[in-house]
Design a protein around this motif. Sequence first.
Motif, PDB file in Angstrom:
ATOM      1  N   GLU A  70     -11.873  13.411   9.131  1.00 37.24           N
ATOM      2  CA  GLU A  70     -12.092  14.212   7.918  1.00 37.24           C
ATOM      3  C   GLU A  70     -10.787  14.597   7.218  1.00 37.24           C
ATOM      4  O   GLU A  70     -10.798  15.413   6.303  1.00 37.24           O
ATOM      5  CB  GLU A  70     -12.894  15.494   8.239  1.00 37.24           C
ATOM      6  N   GLN A  71      -9.668  13.988   7.624  1.00 42.29           N
ATOM      7  CA  GLN A  71      -8.363  14.338   7.068  1.00 42.29           C
ATOM      8  C   GLN A  71      -7.765  13.226   6.199  1.00 42.29           C
ATOM      9  O   GLN A  71      -6.862  13.485   5.415  1.00 42.29           O
ATOM     10  CB  GLN A  71      -7.369  14.682   8.191  1.00 42.29           C
ATOM     11  N   ASP A  72      -8.240  12.011   6.345  1.00 41.40           N
ATOM     12  CA  ASP A  72      -7.675  10.910   5.576  1.00 41.40           C
ATOM     13  C   ASP A  72      -8.747   9.861   5.282  1.00 41.40           C
ATOM     14  O   ASP A  72      -9.867   9.920   5.798  1.00 41.40           O
ATOM     15  CB  ASP A  72      -6.460  10.285   6.281  1.00 41.40           C
ATOM     16  N   TYR A  73      -8.368   8.906   4.417  1.00 41.11           N
ATOM     17  CA  TYR A  73      -9.289   7.877   3.954  1.00 41.11           C
ATOM     18  C   TYR A  73      -8.863   6.493   4.434  1.00 41.11           C
ATOM     19  O   TYR A  73      -7.667   6.210   4.569  1.00 41.11           O
ATOM     20  CB  TYR A  73      -9.312   7.822   2.418  1.00 41.11           C
ATOM     21  N   THR A  74      -9.856   5.629   4.618  1.00 38.32           N
ATOM     22  CA  THR A  74      -9.619   4.194   4.647  1.00 38.32           C
ATOM     23  C   THR A  74      -9.831   3.685   3.229  1.00 38.32           C
ATOM     24  O   THR A  74     -10.839   4.017   2.589  1.00 38.32           O
ATOM     25  CB  THR A  74     -10.583   3.492   5.614  1.00 38.32           C
ATOM     26  N   VAL A  75      -8.873   2.895   2.730  1.00 39.84           N
ATOM     27  CA  VAL A  75      -8.876   2.485   1.319  1.00 39.84           C
ATOM     28  C   VAL A  75      -9.022   0.967   1.211  1.00 39.84           C
ATOM     29  O   VAL A  75      -8.319   0.216   1.885  1.00 39.84           O
ATOM     30  CB  VAL A  75      -7.574   2.915   0.626  1.00 39.84           C
ATOM     31  N   SER A  76      -9.934   0.522   0.363  1.00 35.50           N
ATOM     32  CA  SER A  76     -10.075  -0.895   0.014  1.00 35.50           C
ATOM     33  C   SER A  76      -9.758  -1.045  -1.470  1.00 35.50           C
ATOM     34  O   SER A  76     -10.401  -0.407  -2.308  1.00 35.50           O
ATOM     35  CB  SER A  76     -11.492  -1.398   0.279  1.00 35.50           C
ATOM     36  N   VAL A  77      -8.768  -1.867  -1.787  1.00 31.96           N
ATOM     37  CA  VAL A  77      -8.349  -2.072  -3.174  1.00 31.96           C
ATOM     38  C   VAL A  77      -8.638  -3.514  -3.595  1.00 31.96           C
ATOM     39  O   VAL A  77      -8.379  -4.455  -2.835  1.00 31.96           O
ATOM     40  CB  VAL A  77      -6.846  -1.784  -3.350  1.00 31.96           C
ATOM     41  N   ASN A 117     -17.762  10.342   5.177  1.00 34.13           N
ATOM     42  CA  ASN A 117     -17.581   9.921   6.561  1.00 34.13           C
ATOM     43  C   ASN A 117     -18.951   9.601   7.147  1.00 34.13           C
ATOM     44  O   ASN A 117     -19.653  10.478   7.658  1.00 34.13           O
ATOM     45  CB  ASN A 117     -16.895  11.026   7.362  1.00 34.13           C
ATOM     46  N   ALA A 118     -19.358   8.333   7.031  1.00 34.65           N
ATOM     47  CA  ALA A 118     -20.659   7.897   7.525  1.00 34.65           C
ATOM     48  C   ALA A 118     -20.590   6.407   7.814  1.00 34.65           C
ATOM     49  O   ALA A 118     -19.871   5.666   7.142  1.00 34.65           O
ATOM     50  CB  ALA A 118     -21.758   8.183   6.489  1.00 34.65           C
TER      51      ALA A 118
END
Length: 322
Positions: A264-271, A231-232
């Motif tokens: 801090e609980q979930d992600y942003t995802v790039s596929v 997280n940055a």
Amino acid sequence: MHYDVFNGDADGILALLQLRKAAPQASTLVTGVKRDIQLLDQVAQQTGVSSVTVLDISMDKNKNALEALIKRDIPIFYCDHHRTGEVPVADNFTALINTDANTCTSLLINQHLGERYVAWAIAAAYGDNMVAAADALCEKHGIAADQQAFLNELGVLINYNGYGASVDDLLFAPADLYHALMAYESPFALQVDRTSPYYRLQGGYAEDMAKAQAVAPEHTSTESTIYCLPNAAWARRISGVFGNQLANQAPDKAHAVLTLNPNEQDYTVSVRAPLNQRHGADEVCGQFPTGGGRKAAAGINQLPKTDLTAFIDTLNQYYRKQ
């Protein structure tokens, strides 16, 4: 008042740049970070809208606002390469749509304008990781190798600037970057001017990429490689172009870059789908809430940490079958 609505990445910015160099028009700009795609809602809420140009945002994700504007008999020009759903048919609506995995909005605008600003379109294509299409245009127009390398770098840098949780994460607000680039007659003028945005983007990119490359992969297999970034702000900025770089380095594998969100609980995802079979990214991401995108590149806005294993399994299973 005319509104120009566009994605804040290289493809959206440079598609609008080409159009406005060909047909200057006073307008209100509506844009944001790359993942901020439901932009037409902002326009539909306004009064006094005379016309709208929409570039590089999913029609499927803006359906309600688009239909509301059409019903108000507002002239709309819509150019995109993402999922559309059912395309409206109306006298006040013009659509230039191609969802082929090997094109992008700037390439469509390039064709629409008879390749009048082809160098800008090439930069956009490189930024959107349409490397083969960009290379072909360079060959067609006799662009020298050093100029080709610069257009490649410029496109990547502009695209890099579009990633973040909010505009505050970015080196330039997309609207500001668009205005700054419009001041240059050609992209090559950016390289000559040491005060141009190119040099600030270049420095930020180098710093952020070095941090990303120091991270070990979370998972690697025959089918995929997956990275989890912290997280940055630097991680949010570099996530998309880092994914493109990984895809280019290993074109037979799928890649995913997950960036921990501020909660801090979930992600942003790039596929990124494998470059040698540019499909399936949208299908994989679409199996998770807040997921979507296009065949070659897609994402998930909020993937809970508890779903990380399920995501990895889904990605591997999909490409194991291909």
